[in-house]
Enzyme design. Structure first.
Site, PDB file in Angstrom:
ATOM      1  N   LEU A 158      -9.285   0.887   9.109  1.00  0.00           N
ATOM      2  CA  LEU A 158     -10.535   1.057   9.506  1.00  0.00           C
ATOM      3  C   LEU A 158     -10.956   1.563   7.617  1.00  0.00           C
ATOM      4  O   LEU A 158     -12.644   0.887   7.667  1.00  0.00           O
ATOM      5  CB  LEU A 158     -11.089   2.277  10.270  1.00  0.00           C
ATOM      6  CG  LEU A 158     -11.666   2.787  10.298  1.00  0.00           C
ATOM      7  CD1 LEU A 158     -13.234   2.052  11.057  1.00  0.00           C
ATOM      8  CD2 LEU A 158     -12.039   4.219  10.778  1.00  0.00           C
ATOM      9  N   TYR A 194       3.727  -7.740  16.548  1.00  0.00           N
ATOM     10  CA  TYR A 194       4.473  -6.726  16.120  1.00  0.00           C
ATOM     11  C   TYR A 194       4.595  -5.040  16.092  1.00  0.00           C
ATOM     12  O   TYR A 194       5.545  -5.024  15.442  1.00  0.00           O
ATOM     13  CB  TYR A 194       3.205  -5.940  14.604  1.00  0.00           C
ATOM     14  CG  TYR A 194       3.320  -5.226  14.262  1.00  0.00           C
ATOM     15  CD1 TYR A 194       4.076  -4.957  12.699  1.00  0.00           C
ATOM     16  CD2 TYR A 194       2.412  -3.574  14.331  1.00  0.00           C
ATOM     17  CE1 TYR A 194       3.799  -4.256  12.191  1.00  0.00           C
ATOM     18  CE2 TYR A 194       2.642  -2.790  13.100  1.00  0.00           C
ATOM     19  CZ  TYR A 194       3.354  -2.549  12.617  1.00  0.00           C
ATOM     20  OH  TYR A 194       3.518  -1.065  11.588  1.00  0.00           O
ATOM     21  N   PHE A 242     -14.844  -0.945  16.759  1.00  0.00           N
ATOM     22  CA  PHE A 242     -14.611  -2.166  18.035  1.00  0.00           C
ATOM     23  C   PHE A 242     -14.987  -0.663  19.783  1.00  0.00           C
ATOM     24  O   PHE A 242     -13.991  -0.695  19.479  1.00  0.00           O
ATOM     25  CB  PHE A 242     -13.040  -2.261  18.037  1.00  0.00           C
ATOM     26  CG  PHE A 242     -12.968  -3.343  16.868  1.00  0.00           C
ATOM     27  CD1 PHE A 242     -14.001  -4.149  16.707  1.00  0.00           C
ATOM     28  CD2 PHE A 242     -12.052  -2.821  16.416  1.00  0.00           C
ATOM     29  CE1 PHE A 242     -14.220  -5.062  15.471  1.00  0.00           C
ATOM     30  CE2 PHE A 242     -12.404  -4.099  14.538  1.00  0.00           C
ATOM     31  CZ  PHE A 242     -13.050  -4.524  14.329  1.00  0.00           C
ATOM     32  N   PHE A 264       1.068   7.145  11.159  1.00  0.00           N
ATOM     33  CA  PHE A 264       0.618   7.643  12.521  1.00  0.00           C
ATOM     34  C   PHE A 264      -0.467   6.958  11.282  1.00  0.00           C
ATOM     35  O   PHE A 264      -0.499   5.882  11.065  1.00  0.00           O
ATOM     36  CB  PHE A 264       0.007   9.178  12.859  1.00  0.00           C
ATOM     37  CG  PHE A 264       0.342   9.529  14.139  1.00  0.00           C
ATOM     38  CD1 PHE A 264       1.664   9.605  13.621  1.00  0.00           C
ATOM     39  CD2 PHE A 264      -0.710   9.360  15.132  1.00  0.00           C
ATOM     40  CE1 PHE A 264       2.869   9.672  15.296  1.00  0.00           C
ATOM     41  CE2 PHE A 264       0.853   9.601  16.927  1.00  0.00           C
ATOM     42  CZ  PHE A 264       1.870   9.142  16.426  1.00  0.00           C
ATOM     43  N   SER A 317       6.089   2.944  13.051  1.00  0.00           N
ATOM     44  CA  SER A 317       5.188   3.385  13.797  1.00  0.00           C
ATOM     45  C   SER A 317       4.086   4.106  14.815  1.00  0.00           C
ATOM     46  O   SER A 317       5.108   3.658  15.700  1.00  0.00           O
ATOM     47  CB  SER A 317       3.894   2.488  13.418  1.00  0.00           C
ATOM     48  OG  SER A 317       3.041   1.643  14.186  1.00  0.00           O
ATOM     49  N   LYS A 350       8.744  -3.027  15.455  1.00  0.00           N
ATOM     50  CA  LYS A 350       9.042  -1.508  15.284  1.00  0.00           C
ATOM     51  C   LYS A 350       9.665  -1.106  15.797  1.00  0.00           C
ATOM     52  O   LYS A 350      11.171  -0.118  16.128  1.00  0.00           O
ATOM     53  CB  LYS A 350       7.897  -0.688  14.800  1.00  0.00           C
ATOM     54  CG  LYS A 350       7.063  -1.088  13.990  1.00  0.00           C
ATOM     55  CD  LYS A 350       7.690  -0.892  13.040  1.00  0.00           C
ATOM     56  CE  LYS A 350       6.758  -1.384  11.583  1.00  0.00           C
ATOM     57  NZ  LYS A 350       7.399  -1.586  10.336  1.00  0.00           N
ATOM     58  N   TYR A 358       0.692  -1.184   0.202  1.00  0.00           N
ATOM     59  CA  TYR A 358       0.074   0.351   0.541  1.00  0.00           C
ATOM     60  C   TYR A 358       0.039   0.762  -0.014  1.00  0.00           C
ATOM     61  O   TYR A 358       0.686   2.107  -1.196  1.00  0.00           O
ATOM     62  CB  TYR A 358      -0.796   0.023   0.862  1.00  0.00           C
ATOM     63  CG  TYR A 358      -1.800   1.759   1.907  1.00  0.00           C
ATOM     64  CD1 TYR A 358      -1.808   1.981   0.424  1.00  0.00           C
ATOM     65  CD2 TYR A 358      -1.256   1.636   3.028  1.00  0.00           C
ATOM     66  CE1 TYR A 358      -2.856   2.937   0.546  1.00  0.00           C
ATOM     67  CE2 TYR A 358      -2.042   2.810   3.152  1.00  0.00           C
ATOM     68  CZ  TYR A 358      -3.190   3.771   1.672  1.00  0.00           C
ATOM     69  OH  TYR A 358      -3.857   4.356   2.223  1.00  0.00           O
ATOM     70  N   ARG A 376      -8.254   8.195  16.571  1.00  0.00           N
ATOM     71  CA  ARG A 376      -6.749   8.252  16.081  1.00  0.00           C
ATOM     72  C   ARG A 376      -6.527   9.613  14.950  1.00  0.00           C
ATOM     73  O   ARG A 376      -7.309  10.816  14.504  1.00  0.00           O
ATOM     74  CB  ARG A 376      -7.105   7.099  14.782  1.00  0.00           C
ATOM     75  CG  ARG A 376      -7.140   5.701  15.184  1.00  0.00           C
ATOM     76  CD  ARG A 376      -6.364   5.354  16.011  1.00  0.00           C
ATOM     77  NE  ARG A 376      -6.104   4.315  16.641  1.00  0.00           N
ATOM     78  CZ  ARG A 376      -6.846   4.275  17.791  1.00  0.00           C
ATOM     79  NH1 ARG A 376      -6.752   5.135  18.753  1.00  0.00           N
ATOM     80  NH2 ARG A 376      -6.688   2.906  18.139  1.00  0.00           N
TER      81      ARG A 376
END
Ligand code: NAD
Ligand code: WQD
Length: 344
Positions: free
Chosen positions: A203, A152, A221, A181, A127, A156, A13, A234
């Protein structure tokens, strides 16, 4: 002729968008990807967007020393590395920690062993997950990092530390970690975008798939967080602005005397899940059916960036709003749908 840059994970991506922006700035590009989380079709999409001569693709694995060596032998003129290849599913990393450590940490070490003595800049995809639930908002780069909820996230944190230590030990090794972000959206052409394999975990691709009718409804969620409407907050950022930050980062490494940098990359605006749904409904003119389900384990209630360091030091100026990003994600979803290309 422009400098040749290696993008690992270049068919993913973010990699595809970084490729598009680098090409526009005149760089030559080698994409390396093992296709573990992307489609070869993304390569053809990039060729359609950028032209036949615009890039070279190497199907190779960063965790295989022989393949990494072979790549650098073949492309001895690589002048910079943007390292995005990683596995990125939080849940999968809890179930399969060893594959995550092998791929994300082992792969980074393999790549650095090859790159560190070559005197070429190195950009790392980190991240906001490294901060966990931060004690201070907005989150600054010097906000303390929290022990990670998932393997994960830990890859990072460890990755950043490995890079920092390598830069400390080698003056000629110049490196930068970008702490993304929440990247969303797609290229304005709608020829490339986020293309999840199977059920989306993030999302916005979930919302766009509900919008197009591929999924029945979105599960939100949790709605009892201590936020304005009870859903998590976020910092969503257009992937094209994020891609631009990579080019500025690379150019800084080419010209600067310092050899280690860390930057947040976010818009600095906190938006709730419900607000994202209503913004999407507005830009797409589609209703999004949702239900409230239980909170997802490990989700932090609120995370948004203080991105003043990258704005001031690199003169990074994001061009797109959250609604622009949502509209571009929607256009990409429609493109995929109309090309019958929505593979599982
Ligand atoms: P992605 O999964 O779409 O892209 C990663 C690409 O790397 C995939 O094409 C995959 O096939 C490839 N890859 C994985 N392991 C490989 C290996 N061993 N050798 C070669 N290629 C390999 O993910 P993305 O969203 O584009 O993320 C890119 C980077 O940004 C990752 O490092 C990710 O951890 C980081 N990141 C992503 C987000 C996000 O929300 N998307 C946020 C913060 C950080
Ligand atoms: C955003 C918000 C969910 C899906 C993840 C990784 C993080 C980083 C970015 C790589 C959250 C809610 C989501 C759904 C929902 N990746 N949501 N229903 O969780 O901020 O971060 O991606 O480094 O490490 O954890 O992003 O897009 O998954 O979720 O309600 O079906 O949407 O709870 O509040 P997140 P996300």
């Amino acid at each position: 002729m422009g400098l040749k840059i290696l993008i690992t994970g270049g068919l993913g991506y973010i990699g595809a968008h970084v490729c598009a922006v680098l090409h526009q700035k005149g760089y030559r590009i080698v994409l390396m990807d093992n296709l573990s989380n992307s489609f070869l079709q993304m390569y053809h999409q990039l060729i359609t967007l950028l032209g036949e001569q615009s890039l070279e693709f190497e199907k190779k694995d960063i965790s295989r020393p022989d393949e990494v060596k072979e790549l650098f032998r073949k492309h001895s003129d690589i002048k910079g590395v943007i390292h995005l290849a990683a596995l990125k599913s939080v849940n999968q990393s809890i179930a399969q920690p060893l594959s995550y450590y092998h791929n994300n940490v082992g792969g980074l070490i393999t790549l650095l062993s090859e790159v560190k003595s070559k005197n070429i800049p190195f950009l790392f995809s980190s991240s906001c997950t490294v901060y966990g639930q931060a004690d201070q908002l907005p989150i600054k780069e010097n906000t303390s990092l929290k022990p990670s909820f998932s393997p994960y996230g830990f890859t990072k944190q460890v990755g950043e530390q490995i890079i920092k230590d390598t830069a400390k030990a080698n003056d000629s090794f110049k490196a930068m970690s970008l702490r993304y972000f929440n990247p969303i959206g797609a290229h304005p052409s709608s020829l490339i975008g986020e293309w999840p394999i199977g059920e989306p975990q993030n999302l916005v691709p979930y919302i766009t798939q509900v919008g197009i009718g591929k999924r029945k409804e979105l599960k939100i969620f949790g709605d009892t967080y201590d936020t304005t409407d009870g859903t998590c907050i976020r910092d969503y950022i257009h992937v094209m602005d994020l891609a631009e930050a990579h080019v500025l980062g690379l150019e800084t490494l080419f010209s600067s005397n310092s050899n280690h940098y860390v930057y947040n990359v976010g818009l600095g605006k906190g938006v709730s899940v419900k607000e994202m749904v209503s913004r999407f409904e507005k830009v797409s003119e589609r209703p999004i059916k949702y239900k409230i389900s239980k909170a997802r384990k490990g989700d932090v209630p609120i995370a948004y960036a203080d991105a003043s360091r990258i704005r001031h030091q690199l003169n990074w100026q994001p061009k797109y709003s959250i609604n622009d990003a949502l509209l571009s994600a929607w256009n990409w979803e429609k493109y995929l749908h109309s090309n019958n290309d929505h593979k599982e």
